[in-house]
Design a protein around this motif. Structure first.
Motif, PDB file in Angstrom:
ATOM      1  N   GLY A 197       0.794  -1.218   0.000  1.00 15.70           N
ATOM      2  CA  GLY A 197       0.000   0.000   0.000  1.00 15.70           C
ATOM      3  C   GLY A 197       0.826   1.268   0.000  1.00 15.70           C
ATOM      4  N   ILE A 198       2.078   1.183  -0.439  1.00 18.08           N
ATOM      5  CA  ILE A 198       2.990   2.323  -0.405  1.00 18.08           C
ATOM      6  C   ILE A 198       3.230   2.812  -1.830  1.00 18.08           C
ATOM      7  CG2 ILE A 198       5.305   3.092   0.210  1.00 18.08           C
ATOM      8  CD1 ILE A 198       5.277   0.893   2.364  1.00 18.08           C
ATOM      9  N   PRO A 199       2.769   4.016  -2.173  1.00 21.09           N
ATOM     10  CA  PRO A 199       2.898   4.508  -3.546  1.00 21.09           C
ATOM     11  C   PRO A 199       4.192   5.260  -3.825  1.00 21.09           C
ATOM     12  CG  PRO A 199       1.575   6.030  -2.281  1.00 21.09           C
ATOM     13  CD  PRO A 199       1.953   4.909  -1.333  1.00 21.09           C
ATOM     14  N   ASP A 200       5.007   5.471  -2.791  1.00 20.52           N
ATOM     15  CA  ASP A 200       6.154   6.371  -2.922  1.00 20.52           C
ATOM     16  C   ASP A 200       7.288   5.760  -3.748  1.00 20.52           C
ATOM     17  OD1 ASP A 200       4.709   7.965  -1.183  1.00 20.52           O
ATOM     18  OD2 ASP A 200       5.782   7.252   0.591  1.00 20.52           O
ATOM     19  N   GLU A 201       8.142   6.632  -4.228  1.00 21.68           N
ATOM     20  CA  GLU A 201       9.371   6.183  -4.855  1.00 21.68           C
ATOM     21  C   GLU A 201      10.328   5.675  -3.776  1.00 21.68           C
ATOM     22  OE1 GLU A 201      10.875   8.556  -8.168  1.00 21.68           O
ATOM     23  OE2 GLU A 201       9.202   9.946  -7.810  1.00 21.68           O
ATOM     24  N   PRO A 202      11.271   4.774  -4.098  1.00 23.07           N
ATOM     25  CA  PRO A 202      11.567   4.280  -5.438  1.00 23.07           C
ATOM     26  C   PRO A 202      10.508   3.301  -5.945  1.00 23.07           C
ATOM     27  CG  PRO A 202      12.949   3.145  -3.853  1.00 23.07           C
ATOM     28  CD  PRO A 202      12.210   4.199  -3.087  1.00 23.07           C
ATOM     29  N   ILE A 203      10.153   3.444  -7.213  1.00 20.89           N
ATOM     30  CA  ILE A 203       9.196   2.546  -7.844  1.00 20.89           C
ATOM     31  C   ILE A 203       9.909   1.247  -8.197  1.00 20.89           C
ATOM     32  CG2 ILE A 203       7.619   2.257  -9.780  1.00 20.89           C
ATOM     33  CD1 ILE A 203       6.772   4.395  -7.749  1.00 20.89           C
ATOM     34  N   THR A 204       9.317   0.132  -7.869  1.00 17.65           N
ATOM     35  CA  THR A 204       9.989  -1.152  -8.051  1.00 17.65           C
ATOM     36  C   THR A 204      10.237  -1.470  -9.513  1.00 17.65           C
ATOM     37  OG1 THR A 204       8.958  -1.980  -6.030  1.00 17.65           O
ATOM     38  CG2 THR A 204       9.864  -3.622  -7.541  1.00 17.65           C
ATOM     39  N   SER A 205       9.201  -1.383 -10.348  1.00 19.02           N
ATOM     40  CA  SER A 205       9.311  -1.791 -11.750  1.00 19.02           C
ATOM     41  C   SER A 205       9.350  -0.559 -12.644  1.00 19.02           C
ATOM     42  CB  SER A 205       8.129  -2.683 -12.138  1.00 19.02           C
ATOM     43  OG  SER A 205       8.099  -3.842 -11.325  1.00 19.02           O
ATOM     44  N   ARG A 206      10.331  -0.534 -13.558  1.00 16.98           N
ATOM     45  CA  ARG A 206      10.494   0.592 -14.478  1.00 16.98           C
ATOM     46  C   ARG A 206      10.753   0.061 -15.883  1.00 16.98           C
ATOM     47  NH1 ARG A 206      15.224   4.146 -12.291  1.00 16.98           N
ATOM     48  NH2 ARG A 206      16.141   2.095 -11.908  1.00 16.98           N
ATOM     49  N   PHE A 207      10.314   0.826 -16.880  1.00 18.91           N
ATOM     50  CA  PHE A 207      10.452   0.392 -18.264  1.00 18.91           C
ATOM     51  C   PHE A 207      10.843   1.566 -19.141  1.00 18.91           C
ATOM     52  CE2 PHE A 207       7.172  -2.102 -16.131  1.00 18.91           C
ATOM     53  CZ  PHE A 207       7.682  -3.386 -16.270  1.00 18.91           C
ATOM     54  N   LEU A 208      11.443   1.233 -20.285  1.00 14.79           N
ATOM     55  CA  LEU A 208      11.685   2.227 -21.316  1.00 14.79           C
ATOM     56  C   LEU A 208      10.376   2.558 -22.013  1.00 14.79           C
ATOM     57  CD1 LEU A 208      14.780   0.529 -22.972  1.00 14.79           C
ATOM     58  CD2 LEU A 208      14.845   2.608 -21.575  1.00 14.79           C
ATOM     59  N   PRO A 209      10.256   3.716 -22.623  1.00 15.27           N
ATOM     60  CA  PRO A 209       9.079   3.985 -23.456  1.00 15.27           C
ATOM     61  C   PRO A 209       8.954   2.933 -24.560  1.00 15.27           C
ATOM     62  CG  PRO A 209      10.305   6.011 -23.072  1.00 15.27           C
ATOM     63  CD  PRO A 209      11.156   4.900 -22.556  1.00 15.27           C
ATOM     64  N   ASP A 216      21.431   1.910  -8.131  1.00 15.91           N
ATOM     65  CA  ASP A 216      20.883   0.562  -8.157  1.00 15.91           C
ATOM     66  C   ASP A 216      21.305  -0.124  -9.447  1.00 15.91           C
ATOM     67  OD1 ASP A 216      18.844  -1.298  -6.812  1.00 15.91           O
ATOM     68  OD2 ASP A 216      18.161  -1.245  -8.895  1.00 15.91           O
ATOM     69  N   ASN A 217      21.401  -1.463  -9.397  1.00 12.85           N
ATOM     70  CA  ASN A 217      21.833  -2.174 -10.607  1.00 12.85           C
ATOM     71  C   ASN A 217      20.858  -1.992 -11.768  1.00 12.85           C
ATOM     72  OD1 ASN A 217      19.860  -3.809  -9.444  1.00 12.85           O
ATOM     73  ND2 ASN A 217      21.194  -5.582  -9.172  1.00 12.85           N
ATOM     74  N   THR A 218      19.567  -1.819 -11.501  1.00 12.27           N
ATOM     75  CA  THR A 218      18.625  -1.599 -12.601  1.00 12.27           C
ATOM     76  C   THR A 218      18.874  -0.268 -13.299  1.00 12.27           C
ATOM     77  OG1 THR A 218      16.976  -0.624 -11.107  1.00 12.27           O
ATOM     78  CG2 THR A 218      16.827  -2.990 -11.509  1.00 12.27           C
ATOM     79  N   THR A 219      19.417   0.704 -12.574  1.00 13.87           N
ATOM     80  CA  THR A 219      19.678   2.018 -13.159  1.00 13.87           C
ATOM     81  C   THR A 219      20.754   1.944 -14.239  1.00 13.87           C
ATOM     82  OG1 THR A 219      19.029   3.081 -11.090  1.00 13.87           O
ATOM     83  CG2 THR A 219      20.336   4.399 -12.608  1.00 13.87           C
ATOM     84  N   VAL A 220      21.647   0.965 -14.126  1.00 11.50           N
ATOM     85  CA  VAL A 220      22.680   0.793 -15.151  1.00 11.50           C
ATOM     86  C   VAL A 220      22.040   0.569 -16.518  1.00 11.50           C
ATOM     87  CG1 VAL A 220      24.625  -0.648 -15.885  1.00 11.50           C
ATOM     88  CG2 VAL A 220      24.329  -0.087 -13.462  1.00 11.50           C
ATOM     89  N   TYR A 269      20.770  -5.752 -15.568  1.00 10.38           N
ATOM     90  CA  TYR A 269      21.460  -5.023 -16.632  1.00 10.38           C
ATOM     91  C   TYR A 269      20.797  -5.241 -17.984  1.00 10.38           C
ATOM     92  CZ  TYR A 269      25.169  -4.925 -13.083  1.00 10.38           C
ATOM     93  OH  TYR A 269      25.881  -4.756 -11.923  1.00 10.38           O
ATOM     94  N   SER A 270      20.168  -6.389 -18.170  1.00  8.47           N
ATOM     95  CA  SER A 270      19.594  -6.696 -19.481  1.00  8.47           C
ATOM     96  C   SER A 270      18.146  -6.242 -19.618  1.00  8.47           C
ATOM     97  CB  SER A 270      19.692  -8.203 -19.780  1.00  8.47           C
ATOM     98  OG  SER A 270      18.886  -8.957 -18.905  1.00  8.47           O
ATOM     99  N   THR A 271      17.416  -6.069 -18.504  1.00  5.90           N
ATOM    100  CA  THR A 271      15.992  -5.700 -18.589  1.00  5.90           C
ATOM    101  C   THR A 271      15.642  -4.423 -17.842  1.00  5.90           C
ATOM    102  OG1 THR A 271      15.254  -6.885 -16.599  1.00  5.90           O
ATOM    103  CG2 THR A 271      15.407  -8.160 -18.661  1.00  5.90           C
ATOM    104  N   GLY A 272      16.482  -3.997 -16.893  1.00  3.61           N
ATOM    105  CA  GLY A 272      16.152  -2.839 -16.078  1.00  3.61           C
ATOM    106  C   GLY A 272      15.212  -3.142 -14.940  1.00  3.61           C
TER     107      GLY A 272
END
Length: 688
Positions: free
Chosen positions: A54-66, A648-652, A227-230
Motif C-alpha cells: 500500500g505504499i505509492p512512494d518512490e523508489p518505484i519497483t518496476s520501471r520500463f523504457l518507453p 541501483d543495478n537496474t539504473t545501469v 542489466y539486461s531488462t532494467g
C-alpha cells in the motif's frame, strides 16, 4: 492476509517503513467476512510496493523504457466454491486492450481454483508513474481488485547516440578482486601501483547496489538480468517476473536489451562467456525463464528466439546441450527443455518450442547460418566475412586461465606442464580476449550496431571454491579482454563500454603477504599446523611488504608460487584447508558430464580435500557464497558520463539505454579526456 506477507518488497526508507507497519496493523483488524466477500488478488505483476504494502512512494519497483514490452499478470483466488470467470486490466483507469488468458495457478499452498490471469507483451510510451488495476469477477458475479504501479522512464533524444553497447561482466568481481589482479600483474613500489589495469583507465566510476527482488543477496540470474531488462527478479530467475505456476518458461516476460534494440533499429546481440553458455549471466541476456538451471531449454531458446533477440554471436562452454541425447558428453533432457504457452508465443512472436532431447542443436545452429568453432584453432581461422558465429570450447564450463595458460606453455619452456586441460579433453581453448576480439569482428559488420555481453565467469566460480590464484588469473584474463573492448571503443566513438559485476563473491580481501620464501612456505605446509601456516607466516600491516610476481611474455605470471606472496582471506567462506600454495588441480566441476569418470573423478571434490590448516567458515556447505556488498562499475565511451555515484543495478540499464536512445554528452570529448595524462602505452599489452 496472504497478500501482505507473500510478495516481494523494495528496500524501504523510514517513512515507508512506518507506513508499512500501519498498513499491516490495519489489515489485521479487517473482518474476515469482508476478506471472503470477493475474489482476492494475491499477486499483481509488474511487482510494486503499492500493491504489496500500500505504499505509492518512490523508489518505484518496476520501471520500463518507453515502448519496452512486458507482461501483465495477476494471481487471483476466488471465494470457496467459486471460480474466476473474467479478468480485466486497467492502466490509469483505461482498459488495456488484448486477450487475457486464465490458467490454473499451480504453485503449492494456494486456495482451490486460484488462477493466473495474463495479458502478454503490452507496452506504454508515455513517461511517468502509471497506476495498474486488475478487476476480477467470479462465478457468482462478485468482484475484487488489486492496484499497483510502475514507471516509464523519460528519454529525450539529443543525437550522437551510442550505436554499440558492450557489457564486460566479471562475475562475482568486487573491489578486492580487482586490487589483487593489479598487485599480481603490475606490482607496487613505495606504496604506488607500478601500473594500472586496463579497467582502471576507464574515466567514469560508480558503486552499484546488487539486491534481488526477494533478497539482499542476489544470485547471478537476477543480478545480470537487471542489466539486461532494467528490472528486479527473484533469485534463480532471468528475464521474467515471479509468478504462481510451476512451469519455468511461462513467467511474465520483460523485453531485454537485445530484443529492444533489435526491434527498434535492427541491432545484433553477442554473448561471450568462459562458463557454460546456458549459465545465469549469459542466460540473462538471451533467455526468459524462472529456472536458471534449465540448460536444454535455455540453449534451445537462444536459437529459437534469435528472430527477436538478434543473436549473432554465442561463445563459451556448454557443448553438452547442443549434442543429441546418447552422444558422448550430451546432457540434453526433456526435464529441462521448454514448451511455451500459446499466449506467450503468439504475443511475443516466437516459436512455442518442443521437448526434444534428441535435437541436434549444433546442427540447427549451423543450418541457421552460424559458423562453428570447436576450439581456438577454429576460432583463429574463421573467415573474415563471418556474420554469425557459434563457439563451444568445452562440454560445460571452460577451463580457467591458470590451467589454460599452463597447458599452452608446456614442460619444455619451464613454465607449464599442467595436464588439467588435457584431462578435461579440451587442450585447445581460446583465451577470453581472443573470444572478445572475434566477437567484435563479427558484430561490427552490422551497421545498425550491437549489444555484446562478455563474462569472465570463473572469477565467481573459483572464488566460490576459495581457489585464490585461479580467480586472480581469471581477473587478469578479464582485464585483457577489457583492453580489447577499450581499444575498439577508441576506434569507434559511438561505442559505450561498461565494466561491472553481477555481485561480489566470497567476501574477498587482501589480508597481507607471506613472511617467508616459497621454500619456507612449502616447509610450513609439510607441518600443516596453525602455528606454522598462520601464526608465524601471515604478514599483516608493514609485514605484508610488496609481493612481486614475474610476468611472462604471454602476459601472465611465470608462476604464482613466489617468495613473500600475496595472501587472500574470505569473509563469506565455508570450511576449508589452507596452505597458501597454488592448488595443482581445480576442484571437481559437477557440471562436467564426464565428472564421474577418470581422470576427473580423481580431482579433489571440495575445499576440505586440500592440505593445510583448517579455516572455519561462516556458512555451511562446501563453497563460499555471494555477499550483498556494493560492486564497482567503470565506464568509457559514448554516454559514459552518465555513470557516477551510487546507483541501483537496474539504473545501469536505463543509463546505458539513455546513451543508445538519447545520445552522448556532446560537450564532452571523452576520448581526449581518456588519453590526457596517460602514463602507460596500453597498446603494448596486446600480445597478438
Amino acid at each position: 492476509m496472504y497478500r501482505n506477507f507473500r510478495h516481494n518488497s523494495y528496500p524501504m526508507n523510514t517513512k515507508n517503513t512506518l507506513q508499512l507497519i500501519a498498513a499491516a496493523t490495519a489489515a489485521f483488524v479487517v473482518p474476515c467476512a469482508v476478506l471472503d466477500a470477493a475474489p482476492e488478488v494475491l499477486r499483481l505483476t509488474p511487482p510494486s510496493a503499492l500493491f504489496s504494502y500500500g505504499i505509492p512512494d518512490e523508489p518505484i519497483t518496476s520501471r520500463f523504457l518507453p515502448g519496452q514490452r512486458f507482461d501483465l499478470q495477476a494471481t487471483i483466488a476466488p471465494d470457496e466454491g467459486e471460480t474466476i470467470k473474467s479478468v480485466r486490466f486497467y492502466l490509469d483507469g483505461r482498459e488495456v486492450s488484448g486477450p487475457v488468458t486464465l490458467t490454473p495457478a499451480t504453485a503449492s499452498g494456494l486456495p482451490t481454483n486460484t488462477v493466473s490471469a495474463s495479458l502478454r507483451a503490452t507496452s506504454v510510451k508515455k513517461p511517468g508513474i502509471h497506476k495498474l488495476t486488475v478487476v476480477a469477477k467470479q462465478s457468482d458475479n462478485a468482484t475484487g481488485k488489486g492496484t499497483g504501479n510502475f514507471e516509464v522512464v523519460e528519454l529525450q533524444g539529443k543525437g550522437g547516440k551510442a550505436k554499440n553497447i558492450i557489457f564486460m561482466i566479471g562475475d562475482g568481481m568486487g573491489i578486492a578482486h580487482r586490487t589483487a589482479a593489479r598487485i599480481m600483474l603490475n606490482g607496487v613500489t613505495q606504496g604506488k601501483a607500478d601500473a594500472q589495469l586496463a579497467m582502471d583507465m576507464f574515466p567514469q566510476v560508480a558503486l552499484i547496489n546488487t539486491h534481488s527482488l526477494n533478497s539482499i543477496v542476489t544470485d547471478s540470474a537476477p543480478g545480470a538480468a537487471c542489466y539486461s531488462t532494467g528490472n528486479k527478479s527473484n533469485n534463480n530467475q532471468q528475464g521474467v517476473f515471479p509468478d504462481d505456476t510451476v512451469d519455468a518458461f511461462d513467467n511474465p516476460r520483460v523485453e531485454n536489451i537485445g530484443e529492444y534494440l533489435k526491434r527498434i533499429r535492427g541491432a545484433s546481440l553477442g554473448i561471450v562467456t568462459t562458463s557454460d553458455v546456458f549459465d545465469a549471466t549469459p542466460g540473462a541476456f538471451g533467455s526468459h525463464t524462472s529456472n536458471r538451471g534449465a540448460g536444454t531449454g535455455i540453449c534451445d531458446q537462444y536459437l529459437d528466439e534469435r528472430g527477436i533477440s538478434g543473436l549473432s554471436v554465442l561463445m563459451g562452454g556448454g557443448r553438452k546441450w547442443f549434442l543429441p541425447k546418447g552422444e558422448i558428453g550430451s546432457a540434453r533432457s526433456n526435464s529441462n527443455d521448454y514448451v511455451l504457452p500459446t499466449d506467450v508465443a503468439n504475443a511475443w512472436g516466437v516459436p512455442t518450442g518442443e521437448l526434444n532431447e534428441s535435437r541436434d542443436l549444433l546442427g540447427d545452429f549451423q543450418s541457421a547460418g552460424f559458423k562453428y568453432a570447436a576450439n581456438r584453432s577454429d576460432l583463429m581461422a574463421i573467415p573474415g566475412n563471418t556474420k554469425k558465429l557459434l563457439g563451444l570450447f568445452a562440454y560445460s564450463n571452460m577451463n580457467v586461465a591458470l590451467d589454460k595458460i599452463n597447458g599452452q606453455r608446456g614442460v619444455e619452456d619451464g613454465l607449464g606442464g599442467s595436464t588439467v586441460v588435457q584431462d578435461y579433453g579440451f587442450p585447445d581453448q581460446p583465451m577470453l580476449d581472443e573470444m572478445t576480439r572475434a566477437a567484435l569482428k563479427v558484430l561490427s559488420k552490422n551497421r545498425n550496431g550491437f549489444v555484446l555481453m562478455v563474462e569472465a565467469a570463473s572469477i565467481d566460480k573459483q572464488a566460490h571454491n576459495m581457489d585464490t590464484e585461479r580467480w586472480i588469473l581469471d581477473t587478469i584474463e578479464f582485464d585483457r579482454a577489457i583492453d580489447v573492448a577499450r581499444r575498439f571503443a577508441l576506434r569507434n566513438e559511438d561505442t559505450l563500454v561498461i565494466i561491472t559485476a553481477d555481485h561480489e563473491c566470497a567476501g574477498v580481501n587482501i589480508i597481507g603477504g607471506s613472511r617467508t620464501t616459497q621454500a619456507g612456505l612449502e616447509e610450513a605446509a609439510s607441518d600443516g599446523s596453525l602455528t606454522a601456516l598462520r601464526n608465524n607466516l601471515v604478514g599483516t600491516y608493514d609485514a605484508a611488504g610488496f609481493p612481486r610476481y614475474t610476468i611472462a611474455a604471454d602476459g601472465y605470471p611465470e608462476t604464482t608460487d613466489v617468495d613473500y606472496r600475496m595472501l587472500i582471506g574470505y569473509a563469506a567462506n565455508a570450511d576449508r584447508y589452507e596452505d597458501w600454495i597454488t592448488n595443482p588441480q581445480p576442484l571437481r566441476d559437477s557440471q562436467q558430464p564426464l565428472n564421474g569418470s577418470a581422470p576427473l573423478n580423481l580431482y579433489p571434490s571440495g575445499p576440505m580435500n586440500r592440505d593445510g590448516f583448517l579455516v572455519t567458515g561462516q556458512v555451511g556447505g562446501s563453497t563460499a557464497v555471494h555477499t550483498a556488498s556494493d560492486i564497482p562499475l567503470s565506464a568509457l565511451g559514448c554516454g559514459a558520463e552518465r555513470f557516477h555515484g551510487v546507483m541501483d543495478n537496474t539504473t545501469v540499464f536505463f543509463k546505458a539505454m539513455a546513451a543508445a536512445l538519447e545520445g552522448c554528452d556532446e560537450g564532452k570529448d571523452w576520448k581526449k579526456d581518456h588519453d590526457k595524462g596517460k602514463d602507460w602505452d596500453w597498446d603494448s599489452r596486446d600480445h597478438h
